[in-house]
Design a protein around this motif. Structure first.
Motif, mmCIF file in Angstrom:
data_model
loop_
_atom_site.group_PDB
_atom_site.id
_atom_site.type_symbol
_atom_site.label_atom_id
_atom_site.label_comp_id
_atom_site.label_asym_id
_atom_site.label_seq_id
_atom_site.Cartn_x
_atom_site.Cartn_y
_atom_site.Cartn_z
ATOM 1 N N ALA A 24 0.827 -1.205 0.000
ATOM 2 C CA ALA A 24 0.000 0.000 0.000
ATOM 3 C C ALA A 24 0.863 1.257 0.000
ATOM 4 C CB ALA A 24 -0.939 -0.010 1.204
ATOM 5 N N ASN A 25 1.887 1.273 0.829
ATOM 6 C CA ASN A 25 2.746 2.457 0.890
ATOM 7 C C ASN A 25 3.627 2.587 -0.347
ATOM 8 O OD1 ASN A 25 2.598 4.052 3.573
ATOM 9 N ND2 ASN A 25 2.381 1.919 4.201
ATOM 10 N N TYR A 26 4.039 1.471 -0.928
ATOM 11 C CA TYR A 26 4.774 1.545 -2.192
ATOM 12 C C TYR A 26 3.904 2.203 -3.259
ATOM 13 C CZ TYR A 26 6.670 0.309 -6.692
ATOM 14 O OH TYR A 26 7.131 0.387 -7.988
ATOM 15 N N ILE A 27 2.633 1.794 -3.340
ATOM 16 C CA ILE A 27 1.718 2.373 -4.332
ATOM 17 C C ILE A 27 1.563 3.874 -4.106
ATOM 18 C CG2 ILE A 27 -0.713 2.438 -5.024
ATOM 19 C CD1 ILE A 27 -0.741 -0.625 -4.692
ATOM 20 N N LEU A 28 1.454 4.295 -2.846
ATOM 21 C CA LEU A 28 1.329 5.728 -2.566
ATOM 22 C C LEU A 28 2.608 6.484 -2.937
ATOM 23 C CD1 LEU A 28 -0.565 5.632 0.856
ATOM 24 C CD2 LEU A 28 -1.473 6.381 -1.365
ATOM 25 N N ARG A 29 3.764 5.882 -2.686
ATOM 26 C CA ARG A 29 5.027 6.541 -3.070
ATOM 27 C C ARG A 29 5.135 6.652 -4.591
ATOM 28 N NH1 ARG A 29 7.130 3.092 1.029
ATOM 29 N NH2 ARG A 29 8.042 1.717 -0.556
ATOM 30 N N GLN A 30 4.757 5.578 -5.281
ATOM 31 C CA GLN A 30 4.803 5.617 -6.738
ATOM 32 C C GLN A 30 3.818 6.642 -7.291
ATOM 33 O OE1 GLN A 30 6.984 4.332 -8.558
ATOM 34 N NE2 GLN A 30 6.142 4.543 -10.618
ATOM 35 N N GLN A 31 2.655 6.731 -6.672
ATOM 36 C CA GLN A 31 1.674 7.735 -7.086
ATOM 37 C C GLN A 31 2.244 9.144 -6.938
ATOM 38 O OE1 GLN A 31 -1.665 8.317 -4.465
ATOM 39 N NE2 GLN A 31 -3.050 8.805 -6.165
ATOM 40 N N SER A 32 2.940 9.382 -5.833
ATOM 41 C CA SER A 32 3.549 10.688 -5.608
ATOM 42 C C SER A 32 4.592 11.003 -6.676
ATOM 43 C CB SER A 32 4.183 10.729 -4.212
ATOM 44 O OG SER A 32 4.836 11.953 -3.980
ATOM 45 N N ARG A 33 5.363 10.004 -7.095
ATOM 46 C CA ARG A 33 6.410 10.227 -8.095
ATOM 47 C C ARG A 33 5.839 10.621 -9.448
ATOM 48 N NH1 ARG A 33 8.501 5.098 -5.985
ATOM 49 N NH2 ARG A 33 10.107 5.532 -4.441
ATOM 50 N N VAL A 34 4.611 10.183 -9.740
ATOM 51 C CA VAL A 34 4.018 10.498 -11.048
ATOM 52 C C VAL A 34 3.055 11.672 -10.960
ATOM 53 C CG1 VAL A 34 4.322 8.138 -11.879
ATOM 54 C CG2 VAL A 34 2.163 8.773 -10.775
#
Length: 244
Positions: free
Chosen positions: A166-176
């Motif tokens: 879940a936190n990986y997905i949120l970090r990736q979302q932030s990067r894009v």
């Protein structure tokens, strides 16, 4: 002329590559004569995908600077392999081994066609002794790398596999840029390795996140309930913020 991994290495670096390297914080404040001395001994090489650049345990002959493409940093033990990190332009790897004149602790291979500069480690150590600004920049980068390792350990040890995803997905979302739909950074088998999971556990974790508004189709992620996902993930600045 030298050879590395079967690829012809030609001495010298095109002047067009200097600005990208010079803009890196590691090199930006050092004296011009010291930067030019480093570049005089450097090489630039184009590598196709899936080429192993360095192998853990080998002497750290070069500091690598990735100018384009992507590089997987990984480790292998007792028949098992895990992905440690991804290096993207413009950045260096693996600095600590070059400074300490120690063996590489990780291996590296290209994920896609990549252009990489190789700076002799002995030159890096010599300029470290001669240029105070360069030495300070190296200490800063190594401190940043250390903090990144601590954050990764906290992520692995304090969170369940579902929370890590879940936190990986949120970090990736932030990067894009915070978009509700985006593609995963890399393929799922490698993502599972990076998160300390098996591919089967990753598949179950994606299904578990459906209850929090996350849908996955191939490598495409769709977040339909941002607040619910964040309430579950509980992102933490001291783990998830790359600038902390």
């Amino acid at each position: 002329m030298n050879f590395k991994r079967g690829f012809l290495m030609r001495p010298g670096m095109p002047d067009s590559d200097y600005p990208d390297i010079r803009r890196l914080e590691l090199f930006s404040d050092m004296a011009d004569e010291h930067f030019n001395a480093l570049m005089c001994g450097a090489y630039v090489q184009n590598f196709p995908p899936r080429i192993e650049l360095i192998t853990e345990g080998e002497p750290s002959d070069f500091l690598h600077v990735i100018l384009s493409g992507a590089v997987d940093l990984f480790s292998v033990w007792n028949g098992r392999e895990t992905s440690m990190a991804t290096a993207r332009p413009v950045s260096t790897f693996i600095l600590a081994a070059s400074i300490r004149n120690a063996p590489y602790l990780m291996s590296a291979r290209t994920l896609e066609k990549s252009r990489i500069a190789l700076i002799p480690s002995q030159d890096v150590r010599a300029i470290f002794d001669a240029d105070n600004a360069f030495a300070r920049s190296i200490v800063t980068e190594l401190a940043t790398c250390y903090r990144s390792v601590v954050k990764t350990q906290k992520d692995l040890k304090l969170r369940t596999s579902l929370e890590r995803l879940a936190n990986y997905i949120l970090r990736q979302q932030s990067r894009v840029g915070g978009e509700s739909e985006f593609d995963l950074e890399f393929e799922k088998r490698r993502l599972a390795s990076y998160l300390g999971m098996t591919p089967e556990n990753l598949s179950r974790a994606f299904k578990g996140l459906q209850a929090y508004g996350v849908a996955v189709h191939g490598n495409r992620i769709t977040i339909s309930d941002q607040q619910d996902l964040e309430r579950f993930a509980k992102p933490n600045r001291l783990i998830d913020d790359p600038h902390s």
